[in-house]
Scaffold this active site. Sequence first.
Site, PDB file in Angstrom:
ATOM      1  N   LYS A   1      38.718  49.837  50.436  1.00  0.00           N
ATOM      2  CA  LYS A   1      39.175  48.448  50.487  1.00  0.00           C
ATOM      3  C   LYS A   1      40.506  48.323  49.767  1.00  0.00           C
ATOM      4  O   LYS A   1      40.647  48.787  48.636  1.00  0.00           O
ATOM      5  CB  LYS A   1      38.143  47.524  49.817  1.00  0.00           C
ATOM      6  CG  LYS A   1      38.543  46.044  49.855  1.00  0.00           C
ATOM      7  CD  LYS A   1      37.512  45.160  49.170  1.00  0.00           C
ATOM      8  CE  LYS A   1      37.612  45.234  47.671  1.00  0.00           C
ATOM      9  NZ  LYS A   1      36.701  44.286  46.993  1.00  0.00           N
TER      10      LYS A   1
ATOM     11  N   ASP B   1      35.834  24.668  33.584  1.00  0.00           N
ATOM     12  CA  ASP B   1      37.081  25.296  34.017  1.00  0.00           C
ATOM     13  C   ASP B   1      38.193  24.784  33.107  1.00  0.00           C
ATOM     14  O   ASP B   1      38.099  23.653  32.588  1.00  0.00           O
ATOM     15  CB  ASP B   1      37.379  24.935  35.485  1.00  0.00           C
ATOM     16  CG  ASP B   1      38.440  25.831  36.112  1.00  0.00           C
ATOM     17  OD1 ASP B   1      38.067  26.750  36.855  1.00  0.00           O
ATOM     18  OD2 ASP B   1      39.637  25.604  35.847  1.00  0.00           O
TER      19      ASP B   1
ATOM     20  N   GLY C   1      34.650  38.284  35.869  1.00  0.00           N
ATOM     21  CA  GLY C   1      36.074  38.106  36.125  1.00  0.00           C
ATOM     22  C   GLY C   1      36.967  39.268  35.740  1.00  0.00           C
ATOM     23  O   GLY C   1      38.046  39.433  36.303  1.00  0.00           O
ATOM     24  N   ALA C   2      36.539  40.102  34.785  1.00  0.00           N
ATOM     25  CA  ALA C   2      37.417  41.163  34.279  1.00  0.00           C
ATOM     26  C   ALA C   2      37.382  42.366  35.208  1.00  0.00           C
ATOM     27  O   ALA C   2      36.777  43.393  34.925  1.00  0.00           O
ATOM     28  CB  ALA C   2      37.001  41.555  32.866  1.00  0.00           C
ATOM     29  N   ASP C   3      38.077  42.229  36.340  1.00  0.00           N
ATOM     30  CA  ASP C   3      38.066  43.286  37.352  1.00  0.00           C
ATOM     31  C   ASP C   3      39.317  44.152  37.321  1.00  0.00           C
ATOM     32  O   ASP C   3      39.604  44.890  38.256  1.00  0.00           O
ATOM     33  CB  ASP C   3      37.864  42.684  38.742  1.00  0.00           C
ATOM     34  CG  ASP C   3      38.949  41.679  39.114  1.00  0.00           C
ATOM     35  OD1 ASP C   3      39.827  41.394  38.275  1.00  0.00           O
ATOM     36  OD2 ASP C   3      38.904  41.167  40.250  1.00  0.00           O
TER      37      ASP C   3
ATOM     38  N   SER D   1      30.197  43.308  35.210  1.00  0.00           N
ATOM     39  CA  SER D   1      30.396  43.505  36.653  1.00  0.00           C
ATOM     40  C   SER D   1      31.886  43.635  36.943  1.00  0.00           C
ATOM     41  O   SER D   1      32.600  42.638  37.021  1.00  0.00           O
ATOM     42  CB  SER D   1      29.793  42.322  37.409  1.00  0.00           C
ATOM     43  OG  SER D   1      29.986  42.423  38.792  1.00  0.00           O
TER      44      SER D   1
END
Length: 328
Positions: free
Chosen positions: A69, A162, A225-227, A298
């Site tokens: 990807k 948010d 979120g920490a990708d 994740s």
Amino acid sequence: MGDFLILSRRDLRDMMRFADYVEAIGEGFQLLAEGRCASPVPTEIPVAHGTFHIKSGSLPRGPGYVAAKINGNFPTNRARYGLPTIQGAVFLADASNGRPLALIDSMEITLQRTGAATAVAARYLARPESTTATICGCGEQGGIQLTALGHVLKLRQAFAWDIDREVARAFAARIHNDIGIKVEPVERLDNAARLSDAIVTCTSAKEPFLGVEDVRAGTFIAAVGADNPAKSEIKPELMAKATVVVDVFAQAVFMGDLHHAIIAGAMTADRVHAELGQVMSGEKPGRRNADEITIFDSTGTGIQDVAAAARAYELARERGLGLRCDLA
């Protein structure tokens, strides 16, 4: 060479249920834990206004699949061009002979497979009686994360937080109509988080914001979120206090909140409890008691992408969907 399929985002939405993604991702993590597939550390290619991220993996399902990807992440796209921040595609091939099989929209794959991983993790790491959740980050991923929690937990109430208050308000109104539970926008994260049984962080933050003081005993946290190595959402002290389960260990020590906790000296890599697939297979226990704080770090892996893409390809062939091309 045979048909080559092109599957759009609409094709995926027409044929794939969320449960299909959950089943596919669960199978992928279990096969990974058994050592039967690969999920290499991602590659990043920086360019002038963004970054390209490449994730890949193999899956011994049917004839065997390999997927790669490539996503372009351009934070200023919407303001400059009216385009999504993230765009890309998944290339799927036959692992037995290298034959190209499909090119699949990656936006839907990424959205759904990320939520599906949270659903799988919550099944093993959240308290079954959990009823209240907080979503940190009210973009598109926030919606699928709440769906994911609701897929395995009997949620009755959720809070939406948010940094943009109007975004949180709009999200709460929209999601309430979609999933039918009370969703309350909040200005203060700490109060909402302390009332919650489950918390998902799915922001683009580069400074951690969720700490020990924000979380009560027994909470499940999906840190989503920490990708990439620059992003961070969970304070190192909270990582050190919690039982940490990662998607892929070799990737989590390179990027994600575990990466930052190790750099900060708050914990060492050997403090990681398990990979998710090890918990699923019974090699390592999931939640061990009602009071422990559990964190699923994740980072988003190639095994998720190949598992979701392979399932989409098989369903499309069964149902005659997608655009068929002859590459000969």
